[in-house]
Design a protein around this motif. Structure first.
Motif, PDB file in Angstrom:
ATOM      1  N   GLY A  14       0.785  -1.221   0.000  1.00 45.78           N
ATOM      2  CA  GLY A  14       0.000   0.000   0.000  1.00 45.78           C
ATOM      3  C   GLY A  14       0.819   1.274   0.000  1.00 45.78           C
ATOM      4  N   HIS A 556      -1.871   4.517  -3.183  1.00 44.86           N
ATOM      5  CA  HIS A 556      -3.257   4.068  -3.005  1.00 44.86           C
ATOM      6  C   HIS A 556      -4.060   4.273  -4.293  1.00 44.86           C
ATOM      7  CE1 HIS A 556      -7.009   3.168  -0.942  1.00 44.86           C
ATOM      8  NE2 HIS A 556      -7.522   4.282  -1.451  1.00 44.86           N
ATOM      9  N   GLN A 560      -5.781   1.127  -6.576  1.00 43.00           N
ATOM     10  CA  GLN A 560      -7.219   1.019  -6.848  1.00 43.00           C
ATOM     11  C   GLN A 560      -7.504   1.034  -8.350  1.00 43.00           C
ATOM     12  OE1 GLN A 560      -9.536   0.357  -4.595  1.00 43.00           O
ATOM     13  NE2 GLN A 560      -7.905   0.294  -3.057  1.00 43.00           N
ATOM     14  N   ASN A 578      -3.924  -4.375   3.129  1.00 38.00           N
ATOM     15  CA  ASN A 578      -3.257  -3.353   3.916  1.00 38.00           C
ATOM     16  C   ASN A 578      -2.067  -3.980   4.631  1.00 38.00           C
ATOM     17  OD1 ASN A 578      -5.214  -1.368   3.264  1.00 38.00           O
ATOM     18  ND2 ASN A 578      -6.582  -2.192   4.840  1.00 38.00           N
TER      19      ASN A 578
END
Length: 736
Positions: A14, A556, A560, A578
């Motif tokens: 992450g 991040h 995504q 995470n």
């Protein structure tokens, strides 16, 4: 049975920090990389220390600290002893990376996490492998095997494949590069199809690279402009990875008369620069097909440089005439000679600083790349200085006290040994009878009389288990070194890590101060990272068509967006965990570990089904263990079982009675081939023959057909032959 696959991110999940992940297949745990960062967090070290007892095997992909920098810490401070696998170039270049990293930090600061002995111990654990070599696991990993595939990016870079018998494969591919470069041939992910699990990163998923020709032209133009104006060029690069691509390209530029660069000095400034190029000469077979063919036909080594000079300190560099182009480690400008040169050269507007890699967040190089408009920096500069005055006197006083203490301990040991040897002998040393009675101490037992030997004192040689103690002063050759120092050629000295451990006899200390650096030099970022860009990564993943994907390292936003792209392209199940989150990436979502009771195992009626396999129908009841004690004790036990998955209590399958067992239809287990069944009929004296894929028996009255579902049908009139053939057909199955 489908394996249970769990994934846990120890670091690099992450965000953009180094790689370090846990992958557990059933009960066997792999540690995928073990990166190190300049700005290490204590939480990472604590987390790493806790999980290491569970690790059964370590897989290393690249030789740089981003992927293997924590290995000496794990071996030296955490006593890691499990097997470590890496390719031959990763083994050799990894040592150079860590020696250079250690020495660069030791030159101006204390290195607390590991020492050079830990580096050597770590590499003693490594098993060197070749590409496409299958390595079976042992112990709990029986049935698992691993193999390394070319990954590009750096010499010896590996894409690791983990395979289990009869199941899909798991692919770990990070920081790969599909493009063919001057010295590397690119990755081979296109040869891997439909893996059950793909673990990759999203670091470059939204990044667009400049064309290679435009990038090289930009670099040449900048070098020409700076050198012709009388300035110097600093190229911040790594120790033994991407620096090979840079040196090979720059040597070609210096060989080209049209470039006009041969008039200027070209140097590599590193603690291990000469040894890196020396190893590169020996590993041509790990490089691109173009280089290997040229080496086989022309017998010329592409890393036998004519223009590149090797400098191991700033004194060597200052001897070279300016203007000069210098490749210095490290690319993040946080340590090493690149940082020292940056502080010296950044204030001159004639100079140029070229950054070749987007390093981790908050590093000096990353701040220069992300914020080019900021031209003033406050830096914490550290350096080693010699002790003087009272500090030097105090150092020698403590050193003398330590030596005296060691001498006292040695004398006490020797005296105690002598007293033991002379025990029982009194002051008299003549051939007379001596009574063993001490003055003032009358014994209640009668004293024994002894006749001592003729007085003789034996000088004992003190030594350890290997022989006599050696006085190192008798073998001091420092004077010889000084006499021959001018005649020694550094480039001909074989590598020895004792060279890295030699410290100045003059005691030193580390001091630090905050300095303000005003950047007047031109600062450029020219991408020589050697990673695939976003568009290429998407095409590669789409061609692989994995069933499961775990995305790690990246921002991040990139994680995504990339996960949505993968879902739309491949319909795969994508995980973006995470930090510290355990992901169940098994092929089947409803899989539980369960143990069989002894009574149930002893009651099983196993029947053979196919080659080396037996099956049985099981009717049982699943029971779960109860946690005894007070609610507080029960809660504590649940917490312990959650943290330690190996020792957690599992459900048990127990035997039930026939009356409790529910009825079920018979199950036929086996895969029947009509060609093999024809031989069974022949042995039973029944004639048969094939016609249009149908096996005709009993003079053509009975027909055996293979259905699309895999079952076999028997058609024909009811007769003795019909029932006999049916019995023979049933005997080929395990019927439950």
């Amino acid at each position: 049975m489908t394996s249970i696959v769990n994934f846990e991110g120890i670091w690099g999940v992450g965000d953009e920090t180094p790689h370090c992940y846990l992958l557990t297949v059933d009960d066997f745990t792999f540690l995928l990389d073990c990166g190190w960062d300049e700005k290490f967090d204590k939480d990472y070290l604590d987390r790493l220390t806790k999980v290491l007892p569970r690790v059964d095997c370590v897989l290393v992909t690249y030789p740089d600290p981003l992927h293997m920098g924590a290995l000496p810490y794990m071996v030296g401070k955490c006593q890691l002893s499990c097997p470590v696998y890496a390719t031959v170039p990763v083994f050799k270049m990894g040592q150079m990376f860590l020696y250079d990293w250690y020495q660069s930090h030791h030159n101006y600061d204390l290195v607390e996490h590991f020492c050079l002995d830990d580096v050597d111990a770590a590499f003693d654990l490594i098993t060197q492998v070749k590409y496409n070599q299958s390595i079976p696991m042992r112990g709990k990993g029986i049935g698992l095997s691993i193999s390394a595939q070319p990954a590009g990016h750096m010499i010896g870079g590996a894409i690791w494949r983990i395979l289990k018998d009869g199941e899909g494969d798991i692919v770990y591919a990070v920081d790969f590069n599909h493009k063919k470069e001057r010295h590397l041939g690119g990755c081979e992910l296109d040869k891997i199809s439909r893996p059950s699990l793909l673990i990759t990163d999203a670091f470059n998923s939204s990044y667009r690279q400049e064309r290679r020709r435009h990038r090289d032209e930009k670099l040449v133009a900048q070098l020409q402009e700076t050198c012709r104006n009388g300035g110097n060029v600093l190229i911040a690069t790594d120790t033994g990875g991407r620096v090979l691509e840079m040196t090979h390209m720059l040597e070609q530029m210096w060989n080209t008369k049209e470039s006009g660069l041969s008039a200027y000095s070209l140097a590599i400034l590193s603690n291990t620069g000469y040894h890196v190029i020396h190893f590169a000469k020996q590993m041509i077979e790990w490089m691109s097909e173009k280089l290997t063919k040229a080496f086989d036909t022309l017998r010329t080594n592409p890393f036998s440089f004519k223009h590149l000079k090797f400098c191991h300190n700033l004194t060597d560099l200052n001897r070279l005439p300016s203007p000069k182009v210098v490749l210095a480690s490290f690319p993040d400008l946080e340590s090493g000679y690149s940082r020292e040169l940056f502080v010296q050269w950044a204030t001159n507007p004639k100079n140029t600083i070229i950054l070749t890699s987007r390093t981790g967040p908050d590093t000096l190089a990353r701040r220069l790349i992300d914020n080019p408009q900021i031209r003033t920096f406050k830096l914490l500069e550290k350096q080693r200085v010699r002790l003087e005055g009272s500090e030097l006197d105090e150092h020698f006083r403590l050193k003398r006290e330590k030596q005296q203490q060691q001498q006292r301990i040695k004398e006490e040991v020797e005296s105690s040994s002598d007293s033991e040897d002379e025990e029982g002998l009194e002051a008299g040393k003549h051939d007379i009878i001596v009574l063993h009675e001490k003055a003032g101490n009358q014994s209640m037992f009668r004293s024994r009389k002894h006749h001592p030997m003729f007085p003789y004192h034996e000088d004992k040689v003190r030594g350890d288990d290997y022989g006599e103690f050696i006085n190192l002063d008798d073998f001091d050759i420092s004077s010889l070194k000084e006499e021959n120092k001018e005649n020694m050629d550094l480039q001909q000295i074989p590598f020895d890590n004792n060279d890295m451990m030699e410290m100045d006899e003059t005691p030193t200390k580390c001091v630090s101060q905050t300095v303000t650096v005003r950047v007047a030099a031109q600062v450029l970022f020219i991408d020589f990272e050697g990673r695939s860009d976003g568009e290429s990564i998407r095409k590669i993943v789409e061609a692989m068509h994995p069933l499961r994907v775990i995305l790690v390292r990246g921002s991040h936003t990139d994680l995504q967006a990339f996960s949505e792209n993968i879902r739309s392209m491949t319909k795969a199940k994508v995980f973006t965990p995470n930090l510290g989150q355990v992901v169940n990436a098994s092929m089947e979502s409803h899989i539980y570990q369960i143990k069989l009771s002894e009574s149930l195992v002893s009651s099983l009626a196993l029947q053979p089904a196919g080659r080396e396999m037996e099956v049985a129908w099981v009717d049982g009841c699943v029971t779960f263990p109860t946690i005894e004690g007070t609610p507080e004790e029960a809660e504590d036990r649940q917490v312990i079982s959650t943290e330690n998955q190996r020792e957690k209590a599992m459900a048990t399958l127990t035997l039930i009675t026939r009356e409790q067992a529910p009825p079920h239809n018979p199950v036929f287990i086996n895969d029947i081939r009509l060609s093999e069944f024809k031989q069974v009929l022949s042995r039973a004296g029944i004639s048969s023959e094939f016609n249009a894929g149908i096996l005709w028996c009993a003079s053509g009255t009975l027909a055996l057909k293979k259905q699309d579902s895999g079952s076999v049908s028997l058609e024909g009139p009811l007769s003795p032959d019909y029932f006999e053939i049916r019995e023979l057909l049933y005997s080929q199955y395990a019927i439950l």
